[in-house]
Design an enzyme around this catalytic site. Structure first.
Site, mmCIF file in Angstrom:
data_model
loop_
_atom_site.group_PDB
_atom_site.id
_atom_site.type_symbol
_atom_site.label_atom_id
_atom_site.label_comp_id
_atom_site.label_asym_id
_atom_site.label_seq_id
_atom_site.Cartn_x
_atom_site.Cartn_y
_atom_site.Cartn_z
ATOM 1 N N ARG A 13 0.983 -1.088 0.545
ATOM 2 C CA ARG A 13 0.040 -0.377 0.056
ATOM 3 C C ARG A 13 1.091 1.106 -0.157
ATOM 4 O O ARG A 13 0.654 2.230 -1.074
ATOM 5 C CB ARG A 13 -0.804 -0.373 1.074
ATOM 6 C CG ARG A 13 -2.183 1.011 1.312
ATOM 7 C CD ARG A 13 -1.797 2.767 1.539
ATOM 8 N NE ARG A 13 -1.022 2.309 2.566
ATOM 9 C CZ ARG A 13 -0.807 3.178 3.431
ATOM 10 N NH1 ARG A 13 -0.846 5.152 2.269
ATOM 11 N NH2 ARG A 13 -0.619 3.749 4.713
ATOM 12 N N ASP A 14 1.802 1.939 0.960
ATOM 13 C CA ASP A 14 2.278 2.724 1.013
ATOM 14 C C ASP A 14 3.712 2.707 0.142
ATOM 15 O O ASP A 14 3.958 3.895 -0.728
ATOM 16 C CB ASP A 14 3.296 2.668 2.674
ATOM 17 C CG ASP A 14 3.200 4.589 3.243
ATOM 18 O OD1 ASP A 14 3.536 5.113 2.174
ATOM 19 O OD2 ASP A 14 3.092 4.733 4.239
ATOM 20 N N HIS A 17 2.857 4.173 -3.427
ATOM 21 C CA HIS A 17 2.994 5.708 -3.190
ATOM 22 C C HIS A 17 4.779 5.132 -4.159
ATOM 23 O O HIS A 17 4.582 6.524 -5.709
ATOM 24 C CB HIS A 17 3.383 6.284 -2.214
ATOM 25 C CG HIS A 17 2.195 7.513 -0.984
ATOM 26 N ND1 HIS A 17 1.512 8.107 -2.414
ATOM 27 C CD2 HIS A 17 1.757 6.190 -0.719
ATOM 28 C CE1 HIS A 17 0.668 7.698 -1.380
ATOM 29 N NE2 HIS A 17 0.826 6.824 -0.608
ATOM 30 N N SER A 167 2.797 11.212 8.928
ATOM 31 C CA SER A 167 3.330 10.782 7.348
ATOM 32 C C SER A 167 4.510 11.589 6.439
ATOM 33 O O SER A 167 4.503 11.851 5.633
ATOM 34 C CB SER A 167 1.410 11.580 7.497
ATOM 35 O OG SER A 167 0.750 11.236 8.209
ATOM 36 N N HIS A 194 2.798 4.250 13.157
ATOM 37 C CA HIS A 194 3.184 4.085 11.610
ATOM 38 C C HIS A 194 4.712 5.208 10.867
ATOM 39 O O HIS A 194 4.277 6.833 10.978
ATOM 40 C CB HIS A 194 2.205 4.300 10.789
ATOM 41 C CG HIS A 194 2.832 4.410 9.124
ATOM 42 N ND1 HIS A 194 2.814 3.937 8.393
ATOM 43 C CD2 HIS A 194 3.292 5.493 8.827
ATOM 44 C CE1 HIS A 194 2.690 3.666 7.398
ATOM 45 N NE2 HIS A 194 2.744 5.198 6.971
ATOM 46 N N HIS A 196 7.198 7.183 9.179
ATOM 47 C CA HIS A 196 8.189 7.321 7.779
ATOM 48 C C HIS A 196 10.166 8.169 8.241
ATOM 49 O O HIS A 196 10.222 8.432 9.784
ATOM 50 C CB HIS A 196 7.638 9.010 7.062
ATOM 51 C CG HIS A 196 6.294 8.182 6.240
ATOM 52 N ND1 HIS A 196 6.595 7.852 4.457
ATOM 53 C CD2 HIS A 196 5.366 7.816 6.472
ATOM 54 C CE1 HIS A 196 5.251 7.247 4.350
ATOM 55 N NE2 HIS A 196 5.058 6.886 5.649
#
Length: 335
Positions: A13-14, A17, A167, A194, A196
């Site tokens: 999913r990520d 991107h 995010s 989550h 990054h």
């Protein structure tokens, strides 16, 4: 030994991107099967921006939601199937499609100060007897008190857990600790994180979350994700083991998964590029970086200046039109 950490692998999913949402069904199925065999708890699948997001503005995916979800559902044995969902990009009809496809875990997301927009979707998923996680995106943009307030709303709607998303890759371990501890003290449901890697802190922030009481962590194989990428799964797992946490997988199994993934997914994990570092410093959504780079190149403007300008606008996910506006404004000023 400490407690059990539930791992969600967001590579499908990520990671979408990172390839402009062009993962093919054969790639998705092969990696999902390998993740299942590696003992991953939840495999998240879909367009980078979630269920129902495939569009001209957000990027057209190579495959439909139903094709991706049904194909993965057919091969998962151990792992649960998860999706990401953002109201406005997705609709109730998209959730119905996911339910029919056999999705187990619905991660229902909003900007970190707009939890109220998730109510009907959390309630809908709960009514369908499926797992509903409330997700607060861009969590660096609100203080711990506001994050708790928004999380309590999601909890009141029936969320089974709350996941904070960094995010933009803006956070540092002290900020993670402050917010996660506030949620642990103020909620009666589990908390997740989550991260990054814009500032090279994704694993450190994930460990800070776990040490503060989080029991759900997200990661991607080889860090495959938006912008500078996500927490690297095969790095996170051995660090969790060193800290005494239990997971459904192991370092050895994630090594095999990562080595195989390189043959399946178009993963590129070089040094952290300047524009990705800038998005972390300025608190910009990681998925904005390709748009920033493209416009900077097309309009012959400085991407760093564009990041600075966007930071002043306090953008949230889904405001790609503002990037275009600011880019043309910069270009006109420099003409």
């Amino acid at each position: 030994m400490k407690g059990y950490i539930t791992l969600t692998d967001a590579s499908l999913r990520d990671g979408n991107h990172a390839v402009h949402h062009q993962l093919k069904i054969r790639q998705i199925v092969r990696y999902a099967q390998a993740a299942d065999e590696a003992g991953i708890d939840i495999v998240e699948v879909g367009h980078g921006n979630g269920l129902g997001a495939s569009s001209c503005q957000q990027g057209k995916a190579a495959s439909t939601d139903v094709m991706m979800l049904a194909s993965v559902r057919a091969i998962l044995g151990h792992s649960k199937l998860g999706i990401h969902f953002m109201p406005g990009l997705g609709k109730i009809s998209d959730i119905e499609v996911a339910l029919e496809a056999g999705v187990d875990v619905f991660r229902l997301a909003s900007h970190c100060t707009e939890a109220n927009i998730t109510r009907q979707f959390i309630e809908y998923v709960r009514h369908a007897a499926k797992t509903a996680y409330g997700v607060l995106m861009m969590s660096h943009m609100a203080d711990a008190g506001e994050i708790l307030k928004q999380s309590r709303l999601m909890q009141s709607y029936g969320a089974h857990a709350i996941v904070l998303m960094d995010s933009a890759g803006f956070s540092t371990p002290d900020l993670v600790k402050e917010k996660v501890e506030r949620l642990i003290d103020g909620l009666s449901i589990p908390v997740g994180y989550h991260a990054h890697n814009n500032l090279g802190l994704a694993v450190a922030n994930s460990i800070a979350a776990a040490e503060s009481g989080a029991t759900l962590l997200d990661a991607c194989v080889c860090g495959f994700g938006a912008g500078a990428g996500n927490t690297q799964l095969e790095t996170l797992v051995p660090v969790l083991e060193r800290y005494g946490y239990r997971t459904g997988t192991s370092f050895e199994r994630t090594v095999r998964l990562a080595r195989g993934a390189d043959k399946v997914l178009p993963i590129r994990t070089p040094h952290i590029a300047i524009d990705n570092i800038s998005s972390g410093v300025f608190g910009l959504f990681s998925g904005y970086v390709p748009h920033i780079e493209r416009l900077a190149s097309e309009l012959k403007i400085d991407s760093f200046e564009l990041c600075q300008a966007l930071a002043h606008r306090k953008l949230v996910a889904g405001q790609e039109d503002v990037i275009v506006e600011e880019a043309y404004r910069l270009a006109a000023r420099n003409a």
